[in-house]
Design an enzyme around this catalytic site. Structure first.
Site, PDB file in Angstrom:
ATOM      1  N   ASP A  29       0.842  -1.198   0.000  1.00  0.00           N
ATOM      2  CA  ASP A  29       0.000   0.000   0.000  1.00  0.00           C
ATOM      3  C   ASP A  29       0.877   1.248   0.000  1.00  0.00           C
ATOM      4  O   ASP A  29       1.914   1.283   0.664  1.00  0.00           O
ATOM      5  CB  ASP A  29      -0.921   0.013   1.216  1.00  0.00           C
ATOM      6  CG  ASP A  29      -2.002  -1.052   1.133  1.00  0.00           C
ATOM      7  OD1 ASP A  29      -2.126  -1.683   0.068  1.00  0.00           O
ATOM      8  OD2 ASP A  29      -2.717  -1.249   2.135  1.00  0.00           O
ATOM      9  N   HIS A  83       1.030  -8.018   0.044  1.00  0.00           N
ATOM     10  CA  HIS A  83      -0.159  -8.796   0.373  1.00  0.00           C
ATOM     11  C   HIS A  83      -1.014  -8.920  -0.876  1.00  0.00           C
ATOM     12  O   HIS A  83      -0.816  -8.219  -1.860  1.00  0.00           O
ATOM     13  CB  HIS A  83      -0.935  -8.176   1.537  1.00  0.00           C
ATOM     14  CG  HIS A  83      -1.255  -6.721   1.381  1.00  0.00           C
ATOM     15  ND1 HIS A  83      -0.315  -5.716   1.518  1.00  0.00           N
ATOM     16  CD2 HIS A  83      -2.412  -6.083   1.078  1.00  0.00           C
ATOM     17  CE1 HIS A  83      -0.874  -4.534   1.338  1.00  0.00           C
ATOM     18  NE2 HIS A  83      -2.151  -4.728   1.054  1.00  0.00           N
ATOM     19  N   ARG A 112     -16.591 -12.189  -1.786  1.00  0.00           N
ATOM     20  CA  ARG A 112     -15.964 -11.640  -0.586  1.00  0.00           C
ATOM     21  C   ARG A 112     -16.078 -10.126  -0.629  1.00  0.00           C
ATOM     22  O   ARG A 112     -15.926  -9.512  -1.673  1.00  0.00           O
ATOM     23  CB  ARG A 112     -14.482 -12.040  -0.522  1.00  0.00           C
ATOM     24  CG  ARG A 112     -13.704 -11.439   0.659  1.00  0.00           C
ATOM     25  CD  ARG A 112     -12.243 -11.882   0.605  1.00  0.00           C
ATOM     26  NE  ARG A 112     -11.475 -11.374   1.746  1.00  0.00           N
ATOM     27  CZ  ARG A 112     -10.785 -10.243   1.737  1.00  0.00           C
ATOM     28  NH1 ARG A 112     -10.766  -9.489   0.635  1.00  0.00           N
ATOM     29  NH2 ARG A 112     -10.117  -9.845   2.800  1.00  0.00           N
TER      30      ARG A 112
END
Length: 357
Positions: free
Chosen positions: A239, A293, A303
């Site tokens: 991020d 990630h 999801r």
């Protein structure tokens, strides 16, 4: 948090809407789905039978009970140390007793499911809450292989738009987003302050530079993927913010890289997930780690997640807090521009290594 996706705003809008709409009642139930399989059919034909690397284990992230901040100096210091240790060793941790009510989290989840349940053509063509039509994004328009494709859709919501007084709260969705954004923003500021305190600093840096005008929310949905062994829900990335706070459902699928191996994060219904972004790694001079990630695609179940990104304004200077400095001084705008250039040129984000001394 990349592909042609940088978790900090470089995800482009998806391909044009599928012109075909069936009158069959069964197929009408699928009107809300982005045409991912049809749009990226060529990529699957080129790279058929590509398999994901093996995941070694499922782990629970370090768990931080924020109630400890209010139970005496010793417990408070213990809590801050645990948070700093997790940020250094994992780049991730989870928090409970975080002050955001279960009712608000449930309302946010319900509104999110409703907005994603709209027909795909409506999501593509219409504005959400007076935001730009580019708020809605799906797939990866510039993907040239499956490693650059994310099987997902999202609404990317700048909080500056939420707080615009010219747009009063006309809908349950807007009111819920505003309420959630205010609560999670306060939590992010608190956590950032505690992490800087652990490094020996007391500073108003985050309060001054990471206000509503520069932070944002992303509502994420990962549709069921019939080719889940060949594509990710969200490709591997770091991020580009200071902190990310994630509220996810219990489906699971989030994975992070630790000690060179991918591990699966076990969902915790009571916890919010926090991870360090590139800017905090640079600011802390590598004391805290921004780690890769990704999200695994699920063949059967959709999801949902909501991510809050603690970002500064583009002209904010990121300067390492310790010496000798690992990184050159740079603005957030310069960082974003470099990320976007690298994604266009190479197909992936390079990030912090571009700014090493």
């Amino acid at each position: 948090m990349f592909r042609s996706f940088d978790s900090s705003c470089s995800w482009q809008a998806g391909a044009s809407a599928d012109p075909y709409r069936s009158s069959d009642p069964h197929e009408k139930k699928q009107e809300s789905e982005p045409p991912l399989q049809k749009t990226y059919k060529t990529l699957f034909e080129k790279q058929h039978k590509t398999e994901h690397d093996t995941v070694v284990e499922e782990c629970e992230l370090p768990l931080i009970d924020l109630d400890q901040l209010n139970t005496g100096r010793r417990e408070r210091d213990k809590c801050v140390r645990a948070m700093a240790k997790a940020s250094s060793e994992w780049g991730f941790f989870q928090v409970v007793n975080h002050g955001i009510s279960t009712d608000l989290l449930n309302r946010m989840s319900g509104e999110q499911a409703k907005v994603f349940g709209q027909p795909f053509e409506k999501k593509v063509k219409e504005k959400l809450l007076d935001f730009s039509s580019e708020t809605y994004r799906w797939g990866a328009p510039s993907a040239t292989n499956l490693q650059q494709l994310s099987w997902s859709e999202a609404f990317h919501i700048p909080l500056a738009n939420c707080s615009d007084p010219s747009h009063p709260d006309k809908s349950t969705l807007r009111r819920t987003i505003n309420e959630y954004a205010a609560a999670v923003s306060d939590l992010a500021q608190q956590l950032a302050q505690l992490l800087t305190e652990s490094l020996g600093f007391r500073t108003s840096y985050f309060a001054q530079n990471c206000g509503p005008s520069s932070c944002y929310l992303r509502l994420n949905r990962y549709p069921p993927c019939p080719l889940s062994s060949e594509v990710f829900g969200l490709i591997s990335h770091t991020d580009s913010d200071f902190l990310t706070i994630l509220h996810q459902d219990q489906v699971g699928g989030l994975q992070l890289k630790k000690d060179g191996k991918w591990i699966t994060v076990k969902p915790n219904q009571k916890a919010l997930i926090v991870n360090i972004g590139d800017l905090f790694q640079a600011w802390s001079n590598d004391a805290y780690k921004s780690v890769e990630h990704r999200v695994i695609a699920n063949k059967i179940v959709e999801r949902f997640s909501v991510a809050f990104f603690l970002c500064p304004s583009y002209d904010t200077v990121i300067e390492t807090c310790r010496r000798p400095a690992m990184y050159k001084k740079f603005t957030f705008g310069e960082f974003r521009q470099q990320v976007q250039e690298d994604v266009r040129r190479t197909g992936h984000k390079i990030g912090l290594p571009r700014f090493l001394v």
